[in-house]
Design an enzyme around this catalytic site. Sequence first.
Site, PDB file in Angstrom:
ATOM      1  CD  GLU A 227      -5.990 -18.807  65.306  1.00 13.69           C
ATOM      2  OE1 GLU A 227      -5.011 -17.887  65.735  1.00 13.69           O
ATOM      3  OE2 GLU A 227      -6.359 -18.836  64.367  1.00 13.69           O
ATOM      4  CB  CYS A 261      -3.405 -15.706  63.260  1.00  6.34           C
ATOM      5  SG  CYS A 261      -5.024 -14.998  63.687  1.00  6.34           S
TER       6      CYS A 261
END
Length: 453
Positions: A227, A261
């Site tokens: 990720e 993110c």
Amino acid sequence: MYSVTNPATGELVEEIPNATDEEVRAAIDRVHGGFAAWRARPIAERAAIVLRAAELFAERADELAAVMTLEMGKRINEGRGEVGVVVDIFRYYGEQGPQLLADEPIPIRSGEAVLTKEPIGALLGVMPWNFPAYQVARFVAPNLVLGNTILLKHASICPRSAAAIESVLRDAGVPSDAYVNVFASSRQVPWMLADPRLVGVSLTGSEQAGISVAAEAGRNLKRCVLELGGSDPLIVLDTADLDETVKVTATARMRNCGQSCNAPKRMIVLGELYDEFVDRLAKRVAEYYVPGDPADPSTTLPPLATIAAADEVAAQVETAIREGATLRAGGRRVPGPGAYLEATVLTDVTPEMAAYHEEIFGPVVLVFRAETEEEAIALANDTPFGLGASVFGTDRERAVRVARQIEAGMVYLNKSGGSEADLPFGGIKRSGIGRELGPLGIEEFMNKKPIRL
């Protein structure tokens, strides 16, 4: 060296030496050696331990939040909120794990078959600093229920968070050889991945860290989940309440001081709304987000995690302005010893500018104008990243139509990307590989073994 430095003051609080190579090898040996016994425990027992961990995380929420505030400057209320998400993740897998791991019949043309779901071994987790508890939870909870064992290398600025998480899991009943925290260095990660006793790796971090780990995982035939970064678009098609939309989108971008993110870093607004949206957003950002002590619940803008991070984001803003972007709010480092940067709004960013293509990991909003729905979609997709996206609009059918055309791992309607225990999370393109959370999150390090009856 692992260290605790208060980003609000710049004060060095504690330093912890990196683990030696011998200590890291011993930690690998522990989780490898503990796998057989942990996988042999009935699923119901493993799930019960994970449920107990959820209870303990809830009981220690204030303690964990305070640690995160000290280590990486997270607002105390956001720290408590993060622990709440952790509790939900552990509870979800503790409750749903046995059902998710149940055998499934496989329809075949002749005879019978069943799909069994088994763990694969000892895993390495390489975790970041921006969500010190949540990022660990979404990797650890499903894999403990599944029966894998875990070696956890946390970020070097979060040693106290790492120790607190290990303490919770140990007190919940996770054996000392089923979950091990190790203060390994980044230098040691490549040869850790080469060790055959570790069979998979999950990393949450930067694009460059993901490239490095993926290369080592591929070289050693290890499963990996990555990720990585994101430059998520948020498209505003129309709105029945512009002030509310501005408030919601600003909150989404400024959450965790912009160090998320999947925060909406690029807001794309249809032409008839653009000017008013930018004016109100700039006003909201300038007036509401005021730098302050992250331990004070009334603070709206905490420091970034480190002085270096604040300097890097400030430099990105300065470069964008120098290249022709328009500064609508903020943009300056706050004088003083802390890692503070004013909340910032930039417009008129074009493809020739660095800011158009790179991720800005801080309290900075880029706003783009689109004259048509098609132009908005093209802008949203014009990025090397593909983590998440959001579409705001009053016409649900139109919003869904737009959402289906966005190149991202997940899209949210009339809300910004967040995290839900039962909803899969992950990206495409340079934002990563694999999925976490929900029913898919327990499958990444699973042996899906068919048995022909």
